[in-house]
Design an enzyme around this catalytic site. Sequence first.
Site, PDB file in Angstrom:
ATOM      1  N   GLU A 104      12.715  -1.121  -2.274  1.00 34.21           N
ATOM      2  CA  GLU A 104      11.468  -0.129  -2.648  1.00 34.21           C
ATOM      3  C   GLU A 104      11.558   1.264  -1.463  1.00 34.21           C
ATOM      4  O   GLU A 104      10.814   0.631  -0.443  1.00 34.21           O
ATOM      5  CB  GLU A 104      10.243  -1.431  -2.719  1.00 34.21           C
TER       6      GLU A 104
ATOM      7  N   ASP B  69       7.219  -3.915   0.452  1.00 31.94           N
ATOM      8  CA  ASP B  69       7.177  -4.369   0.897  1.00 31.94           C
ATOM      9  C   ASP B  69       5.767  -5.523   0.391  1.00 31.94           C
ATOM     10  O   ASP B  69       6.080  -6.125  -0.403  1.00 31.94           O
ATOM     11  CB  ASP B  69       5.713  -2.989   1.317  1.00 31.94           C
TER      12      ASP B  69
ATOM     13  N   ASP C 176       2.621  -5.856  -0.004  1.00 30.92           N
ATOM     14  CA  ASP C 176       1.718  -6.310  -0.473  1.00 30.92           C
ATOM     15  C   ASP C 176       1.300  -5.527  -1.455  1.00 30.92           C
ATOM     16  O   ASP C 176       2.072  -6.330  -2.199  1.00 30.92           O
ATOM     17  CB  ASP C 176       1.329  -4.307   0.185  1.00 30.92           C
TER      18      ASP C 176
ATOM     19  N   ASP D 202       1.415  -4.005  -4.314  1.00 28.38           N
ATOM     20  CA  ASP D 202       2.720  -2.956  -4.644  1.00 28.38           C
ATOM     21  C   ASP D 202       3.967  -3.265  -5.143  1.00 28.38           C
ATOM     22  O   ASP D 202       4.286  -3.500  -5.737  1.00 28.38           O
ATOM     23  CB  ASP D 202       2.252  -1.506  -4.040  1.00 28.38           C
TER      24      ASP D 202
END
Length: 545
Positions: free
Chosen positions: A438, A517, A519, A521
């Site tokens: 990412e 990541d 998180d 997203d």
Amino acid sequence: MSEEIKNTSTEYSADSIQVLEGLEAVRKRPSMYIGDTSEKGLHHLVYEVVDNSIDEAMAGYCTDIEVTINEDNSITVEDNGRGIPVDMHEKLHKSALEVVMTVLHAGGKFDKGSYKVSGGLHGVGVSCVNALSTHMLSQVFRGGKIYQQEYEKGKPLYPVKVVGETNKRGTRQQFWPDPTIFTHTVYKWDIIANRMRELAFLNAGIKITLRDLRPDEEGKTKEQVFHAKDGLKEFVRYVDRHRTHLFDDVIYLKTEKQGIPIEIAVMYNTDYSENIHSYVNNINTIEGGTHLTGFRMALTRTLKAYAEADPTISKQIEKAKVEIAPEDFREGLTAVISIKVAEPQFEGQTKTKLGNNEVMGAVDQAVGEALTYYLEEHPKEAKLIVDKVILAAQARIAARKARESVQRKSPMSGGGMPGKLADCSSKDPEECELFLVEGDSAGGSAKQGRNRAFQAILPLRGKILNVEKAMWHKAFESDEVNNIIQALGIRFGVDGEDSKEANIDKLRYKKIIIMTDADVDGSHIDTLIMTFFFRYMPQIIQNGY
Ligand code: 0RA
């Protein structure tokens, strides 16, 4: 295998020794009987016991099944069927209940001609559950009496006895899974609930109550009732509950062809993928098989015939200048197929592919008849389907053009790779790994930390296209998606100009790692990438890459 048994065999009759050997075999190689000893196997025990009650319900003698996860993580399954017979077995000189509970595959002895499953997944018999439990308690409510027997690791602690009176009828089974057998011993509500919901949908009218008596953080227990009086009609609506429908109607059939009970429910939605859930004897045939083939054949043939017979539609197709392919008929189609087969042959890697050839024609005929009738009776809905099919054909042709233009204008067709790919030096797919990372900055860090001999890095900018919500060809117009396809060495449209099937013969990495990541997203990107693999190149997942 029977060394330990021989030492203690004096107190057992010949029959008992056979029984014990059977149970010992189950305890020695549990995976051979229940698949594995992980969380999956643990939950399998519940399904095995519930299946017996479902059989009783399918035979027409039982309406209610109650499944309880007890506070000590034991499971209770109670039904209001006829109760497992308790009379003396002629040859074995013991109660039929004891035979069912202690002899491998004894379930079949009382077969009522129902659709039991041979080998593979279910149908190993409740005696396996018994053998893999530290303790089990069976109670039968029959003829005004409560009969009972208890077991330890499958061995009866005493002969079947009467312990009281009742006006109930049915069977109650409680078991405590053996923690020395299973790697997981804690039951999960969601896993059991999903299966109970599925069983309720597949067997219209049966009421299944699931309870969890283990208090949650707030000290609360749970209960949910699964009950579908409309069976698969409700199932297909449930599966498609988050999608927008082309029309609200469910196309539904329930019939019997060549002795094979067939039930199918279909809905059309505005998405672009095909979602078919198929079952044989209540088992999810995730690898498909002859029932699925029969369904698809009939769908293509019937819709085609309908379109050709209608002058307005024929003209519309002519105008659109498209050749309609079988897959065009299946875009936005959601279906649940449930059939019952007396002697199913399960094939495939996970033994979830139906092999019985006679099923193909039976399903084909049933679907052909029902769909022809439906289209004739529902011209408005028929037109919506045909419009969607024409659109799908146009999109498929547009996809081919997009692919061709990408391959022409980019350096990729000549073995060139996307500029952002930091490739590894090895060319052996077996050892090569591709990291989909990412963002460019994380991609940079990954590049520094990698072993360049066999680890390649492809940074992705932000969120890739949600292919679930896009027409097929849009994927080939997206740079990020094209980069993945090119880096992997996947080709489309090789067998037949615009086949949607991915060709992975030239796959360059046999390990693909999604690195995002931790998180929301990141999770979203994971989902988008996995959706892309699932829809465009499921072979990557099926092969475990
Ligand atoms: C065979 C015959 C009869 C009942 C059952 C099987 C039976 C098995 C299970 C397992 C769980 N629940 C069950 N309920 C019933 C009865 C035969 C008779 O009464 O004539």
